[in-house]
Design a protein around this motif. Structure first.
Motif, PDB file in Angstrom:
ATOM      1  N   ASP A  67       3.611  -0.120  -2.301  1.00  0.00           N
ATOM      2  CA  ASP A  67       2.903   1.002  -3.135  1.00  0.00           C
ATOM      3  C   ASP A  67       1.883   1.584  -2.343  1.00  0.00           C
ATOM      4  OD1 ASP A  67       3.442  -0.075  -5.751  1.00  0.00           O
ATOM      5  OD2 ASP A  67       1.606  -1.218  -6.477  1.00  0.00           O
ATOM      6  N   TYR A 249      -2.191  -5.770   3.402  1.00  0.00           N
ATOM      7  CA  TYR A 249      -1.914  -4.767   1.919  1.00  0.00           C
ATOM      8  C   TYR A 249      -0.211  -4.650   2.697  1.00  0.00           C
ATOM      9  CZ  TYR A 249      -0.929  -1.107  -1.483  1.00  0.00           C
ATOM     10  OH  TYR A 249      -0.556  -0.242  -1.986  1.00  0.00           O
ATOM     11  N   MET A 254       4.735 -11.005   1.967  1.00  0.00           N
ATOM     12  CA  MET A 254       3.529 -11.044   1.192  1.00  0.00           C
ATOM     13  C   MET A 254       3.951 -10.462  -0.543  1.00  0.00           C
ATOM     14  SD  MET A 254      -0.467 -11.391   1.992  1.00  0.00           S
ATOM     15  CE  MET A 254      -0.778 -12.708   2.715  1.00  0.00           C
ATOM     16  N   ASN A 265       0.322 -13.305  -7.224  1.00  0.00           N
ATOM     17  CA  ASN A 265      -0.780 -12.228  -6.769  1.00  0.00           C
ATOM     18  C   ASN A 265      -0.476 -11.717  -5.674  1.00  0.00           C
ATOM     19  OD1 ASN A 265      -3.344 -11.165  -7.136  1.00  0.00           O
ATOM     20  ND2 ASN A 265      -2.546 -10.290  -8.723  1.00  0.00           N
ATOM     21  N   HIS A 266      -0.456 -10.363  -5.275  1.00  0.00           N
ATOM     22  CA  HIS A 266      -0.718  -9.676  -3.914  1.00  0.00           C
ATOM     23  C   HIS A 266      -1.818  -8.791  -4.552  1.00  0.00           C
ATOM     24  CE1 HIS A 266       0.327  -6.651  -0.548  1.00  0.00           C
ATOM     25  NE2 HIS A 266      -0.716  -7.607   0.446  1.00  0.00           N
ATOM     26  N   HIS A 267      -1.452  -7.509  -4.648  1.00  0.00           N
ATOM     27  CA  HIS A 267      -2.018  -6.123  -5.033  1.00  0.00           C
ATOM     28  C   HIS A 267      -1.810  -5.991  -6.869  1.00  0.00           C
ATOM     29  CE1 HIS A 267       2.240  -5.026  -4.548  1.00  0.00           C
ATOM     30  NE2 HIS A 267       1.864  -4.161  -5.346  1.00  0.00           N
ATOM     31  N   THR A 268      -2.053  -5.401  -7.552  1.00  0.00           N
ATOM     32  CA  THR A 268      -1.093  -4.915  -8.364  1.00  0.00           C
ATOM     33  C   THR A 268      -0.741  -3.699  -8.637  1.00  0.00           C
ATOM     34  OG1 THR A 268      -3.914  -5.722  -9.064  1.00  0.00           O
ATOM     35  CG2 THR A 268      -2.986  -4.056 -10.887  1.00  0.00           C
ATOM     36  N   GLU A 269       0.488  -4.147  -9.017  1.00  0.00           N
ATOM     37  CA  GLU A 269       1.231  -3.200  -8.713  1.00  0.00           C
ATOM     38  C   GLU A 269       1.066  -1.475  -9.886  1.00  0.00           C
ATOM     39  OE1 GLU A 269       3.953  -2.628  -7.179  1.00  0.00           O
ATOM     40  OE2 GLU A 269       5.182  -1.381  -7.632  1.00  0.00           O
ATOM     41  N   ALA A 270       1.474  -0.530  -8.922  1.00  0.00           N
ATOM     42  CA  ALA A 270       1.037   0.458  -9.127  1.00  0.00           C
ATOM     43  C   ALA A 270       1.814   0.648 -10.807  1.00  0.00           C
ATOM     44  CB  ALA A 270       1.178   2.089  -8.356  1.00  0.00           C
TER      45      ALA A 270
ATOM     46  N   GLY B  68      -3.332   3.811  -2.425  1.00  0.00           N
ATOM     47  CA  GLY B  68      -2.450   2.064  -2.736  1.00  0.00           C
ATOM     48  C   GLY B  68      -3.044   2.031  -3.754  1.00  0.00           C
ATOM     49  N   THR B  69      -3.029   0.736  -3.576  1.00  0.00           N
ATOM     50  CA  THR B  69      -3.818  -0.423  -4.812  1.00  0.00           C
ATOM     51  C   THR B  69      -4.935  -0.711  -4.132  1.00  0.00           C
ATOM     52  OG1 THR B  69      -2.694  -2.566  -4.260  1.00  0.00           O
ATOM     53  CG2 THR B  69      -2.087  -1.130  -5.607  1.00  0.00           C
ATOM     54  N   ARG B  71      -6.674  -3.134  -2.796  1.00  0.00           N
ATOM     55  CA  ARG B  71      -6.596  -3.574  -1.565  1.00  0.00           C
ATOM     56  C   ARG B  71      -6.446  -3.073   0.439  1.00  0.00           C
ATOM     57  NH1 ARG B  71      -3.723  -9.398  -0.877  1.00  0.00           N
ATOM     58  NH2 ARG B  71      -4.676  -9.521  -2.909  1.00  0.00           N
ATOM     59  N   GLU B  75      -8.442  -2.607   3.090  1.00  0.00           N
ATOM     60  CA  GLU B  75      -7.979  -3.156   4.598  1.00  0.00           C
ATOM     61  C   GLU B  75      -8.450  -1.604   5.173  1.00  0.00           C
ATOM     62  OE1 GLU B  75      -4.700  -5.138   4.979  1.00  0.00           O
ATOM     63  OE2 GLU B  75      -3.504  -4.115   6.612  1.00  0.00           O
ATOM     64  N   ARG B  95     -12.008 -15.545  -4.660  1.00  0.00           N
ATOM     65  CA  ARG B  95     -11.071 -15.657  -3.897  1.00  0.00           C
ATOM     66  C   ARG B  95     -11.389 -14.332  -3.173  1.00  0.00           C
ATOM     67  NH1 ARG B  95      -5.081 -12.451  -6.992  1.00  0.00           N
ATOM     68  NH2 ARG B  95      -5.026 -12.741  -4.357  1.00  0.00           N
ATOM     69  N   GLN B 196      -7.936   1.126 -11.454  1.00  0.00           N
ATOM     70  CA  GLN B 196      -7.325   0.355 -12.690  1.00  0.00           C
ATOM     71  C   GLN B 196      -8.152  -0.616 -13.604  1.00  0.00           C
ATOM     72  OE1 GLN B 196      -6.976  -1.435  -9.519  1.00  0.00           O
ATOM     73  NE2 GLN B 196      -6.460  -3.229  -9.677  1.00  0.00           N
ATOM     74  N   SER B 203      -2.693   1.551 -12.080  1.00  0.00           N
ATOM     75  CA  SER B 203      -3.403   1.157 -10.059  1.00  0.00           C
ATOM     76  C   SER B 203      -2.592   2.084  -9.565  1.00  0.00           C
ATOM     77  CB  SER B 203      -2.619  -0.282  -9.969  1.00  0.00           C
ATOM     78  OG  SER B 203      -2.375  -1.146  -9.574  1.00  0.00           O
ATOM     79  N   GLY B 204      -3.024   2.006  -8.270  1.00  0.00           N
ATOM     80  CA  GLY B 204      -2.378   2.902  -7.263  1.00  0.00           C
ATOM     81  C   GLY B 204      -2.817   3.799  -6.094  1.00  0.00           C
ATOM     82  N   PHE B 355      -7.731 -18.210 -10.310  1.00  0.00           N
ATOM     83  CA  PHE B 355      -6.979 -18.148  -9.194  1.00  0.00           C
ATOM     84  C   PHE B 355      -7.289 -19.505  -8.904  1.00  0.00           C
ATOM     85  CE2 PHE B 355      -7.473 -13.799  -9.311  1.00  0.00           C
ATOM     86  CZ  PHE B 355      -6.491 -13.271  -9.023  1.00  0.00           C
TER      87      PHE B 355
END
Lengths: 418, 418
Positions: A67, A249, A254, A265-270, B68-69, B71, B75, B95, B196, B203-204, B355
């Motif tokens: 993403d 990221y 991950m 869960n990592h990012h929230t997919e776009a 990017g999302t 995070r 970063e 978290r 989002q 998201s994105g 989480f």
């Protein structure tokens, strides 16, 4: 102060990206979103992976978008496999070779470069000889160099790397979906594409693929994020004792756990971009890869015929021309930027400049994806002729469109014969 | 095999993100794209920067989205200012505090943490005392912790950091556009948002802002990319002699040169996402920030009233509740995931889990952006009651919707009185 609603002019985009987006992809973007772990959404994620494998001609398990724009995919691939001190060989034949070098350096690699003049590519054997000499862990190189419009043959290099345990990472951002790429047959270990070029999806995602050789390196550095990792995850990480991937990221270990069955869960997919990518891939596969490459080749030929008939000279060695980008030398005593501006202001057509030493020396015209169609080629040729006349450049008036039309009618006759 | 066109179910999304997107934003996404250096596009980029400043209540020059999302924005901010060995203090109350820690560690920071129980936040003085003790270069912390539904007051911490030359970096992904944030007044040096959640854009993208204190750090490590840098750029870089920012994609010195007047090519801006962000911001500013916060508060109150009337217990200290996320304790002997699945399968409503230690212990219900409206609150309460009864949980039947409707009618009466 209040803002008006979005109101944009409609352009004919003939750059090497971002290019025009198929209206069906635009429509897909406006689909209402789903939650990222909604089964209806994860099944779309899986479908996209399957479609990407077909596009890349690979049996790799891992094929998914990062993403971010194309370079986020390049960086994800490189930073996930480079450990400080690793030897990386980067053959450079344009701007994006320099980008690869820079990314490798930032992540602490011991970078070896080789360069050839812009407008050329390497003889594969020259690269093989250098790999033999340097013995790198990774060879990272560009397939279609958009800054110079050249395409580097890769299959022999791939074969040599595979035999000698070198990882071959390829930036195919400017070529994927416009010309043939065979990840498995050419022994490419990791490949990065973009969305905004021949896929004709808006910029913002970087589809990548990598095989088990790369997965093994990533697995040895795998990490599960704090706050969601289990005791077992933590114990495994300590056991590995390898340097952590610098980026969170862009950490492929991950991303893999997010795209894979564990769905961590990592990012929230776009979401909307993924809808667009799915639709773009669907259209590519529906058209058929070989038919699509043939279409790109035809419009490139019509464009080239038109430019040459006008009396313009092309830049670069024709034997290694990238079929999706055509570089035109700016005629002497012509203000390259003034021509580009007039193309945009009077005709609504965008063509590109280039970078570094080529800035102001060449124009670049893309034949990519949805932009790559007859009316765009004809409009661009007609407009360029008019703008050049307006700039007092001597051209052969009226010839360009005739030459392009000839190319199209010859192609039709050949198809009928078949 | 051919693929069918995209065909998604329509959901009621009541998670803490991604949430439902305003139809006007969805429509903006389907606008035909422009080239990234088209003046019509760069003027949209400038407009987005201006709108972000208003959203963040800041006079900062730099306010733009990272492609990017969320995070990726966190970063980008951290990796651009952290040099190996820098002391960073991270107070953790959920978290996403752990995420901040992890990112800082990856970039070589000397990380100091302090933790409080999940469901609480820190007394500001406790953090100030720790800053006094540790003397970090950076304090990085979350404002709205989506994993626990808590909100950390910041203004005193900000004031102390400013006086003592500590940089305060704040993750406000879950709170921006849903509750008040005052970047300048609270002395926040760098802030990261998401699209989002309360902005109700897919998201994105990660909108960020930072002030001249952070810009100074970035400038001292500034780099212009190889292949496009001038001789003057190179000479300046050598003169600085500071450690390079590890990431190229997330290097704020480069993003700044792309968003700023020099317009140096870096990535290709995510065109369609930027259209969506612009429309999302336009709708926020059109609604008015204070009105929007008030709306979020009202629907949160209706939701809470309904849940409590049903007999459910909320998780966490109510004094520091994040108004955009409501955490509900899962009743004893109830399968939390089975309830979530039935909500989705029978009613098309998505609520979230949490989480780590809270997984299976609480549900999280978002009241964010476009999802945060009366019919969604009422539908969710009604559905949850039915699903809990189906799971043999003792609830007070019929009470939840009455309590929520009471909240709404009281609010109407109060508005009329005003």
């Amino acid at each position: 102060m209040t803002y008006t609603e979005l109101n944009t002019p409609l352009r004919t985009i003939m750059t090497p990206g971002p290019v025009e987006v198929d209206p069906r992809v635009l429509r897909a973007l406006s689909t209402p979103v789903l939650g990222q772990f909604d089964p209806a959404f994860t099944s779309i994620m899986n479908e996209v992976m399957e479609m990407l494998r077909k596009l890349f001609k690979t049996k790799n398990e891992w094929a998914f978008p990062v993403d971010g724009t194309s370079r986020s995919g390049i960086e994800a691939m490189l930073c996930s496999i480079i450990e400080p001190g690793d030897k990386v060989l980067v053959p450079i034949f344009g701007r994006f070779g320099h980008l690869l070098t820079e990314i490798c350096e930032r992540y602490g690699a011991d970078v070896y470069t080789m360069e050839c003049p812009w407008g050329e590519v390497f003889d594969q054997q020259a690269i093989i000889d250098e790999i033999h000499k340097v013995k790198p862990k990774i060879t990272a190189m560009v397939h279609g160099e958009t800054s110079t419009g050249r395409m580097q043959p890769l299959h022999k290099i791939g074969g040599y790397c595979r035999k000698n345990d070198v990882l071959l990472v390829v930036d195919a951002v400017a070529s994927v979906a416009g010309t043939d790429i065979r990840v498995d047959e050419w022994f490419i270990d990791g490949l990065i594409a973009g969305t905004q070029k021949c896929l004709s999806v808006p910029s913002g995602m970087a589809p990548i693929t990598y095989n088990d050789r790369i997965e093994k390196v990533i697995a040895s550095r795998k990490k599960v994020e704090r706050g969601i990792s289990t005791a077992a995850d933590k114990a495994e990480e300590i056991g590995r004792g390898r340097p952590m991937i610098k980026s969170n990221y862009l950490d492929l270990s991950m991303l893999q756990d997010y795209w894979g069955p564990r769905r961590l869960n990592h990012h929230t997919e776009a979401t909307s971009m993924l809808y667009g990518l799915r639709e773009g891939l669907r259209l590519v596969l529906d058209e058929g890869l070989e038919t699509r490459f043939e279409r790109h080749r035809l419009h490139e030929q019509a464009l080239v015929a038109g430019l040459q008939a006008m009396g313009l000279e092309l830049f670069g060695n024709p034997e290694c021309k990238l079929p999706t980008v055509t570089c035109v030398k700016v005629p002497e005593r012509t203000d390259a930027e003034s021509v580009r501006s007039m193309m945009l202001d009077e005709f609504g057509i965008e063509i590109a400049s280039s970078f570094g030493e080529l800035q102001g020396k060449i124009w670049r015209i893309g034949t990519m994806g949805y932009s790559c169609r007859k009316e765009n080629i004809l409009f661009t040729l007609g407009a360029l002729e008019a703008v050049l006349i307006r700039h007092h450049v001597t051209v052969a008036p009226g010839k360009a469109l005739q030459a392009a039309l000839d190319t199209y009618s010859t192609a039709v006759k050949e198809t009928i014969k078949l």
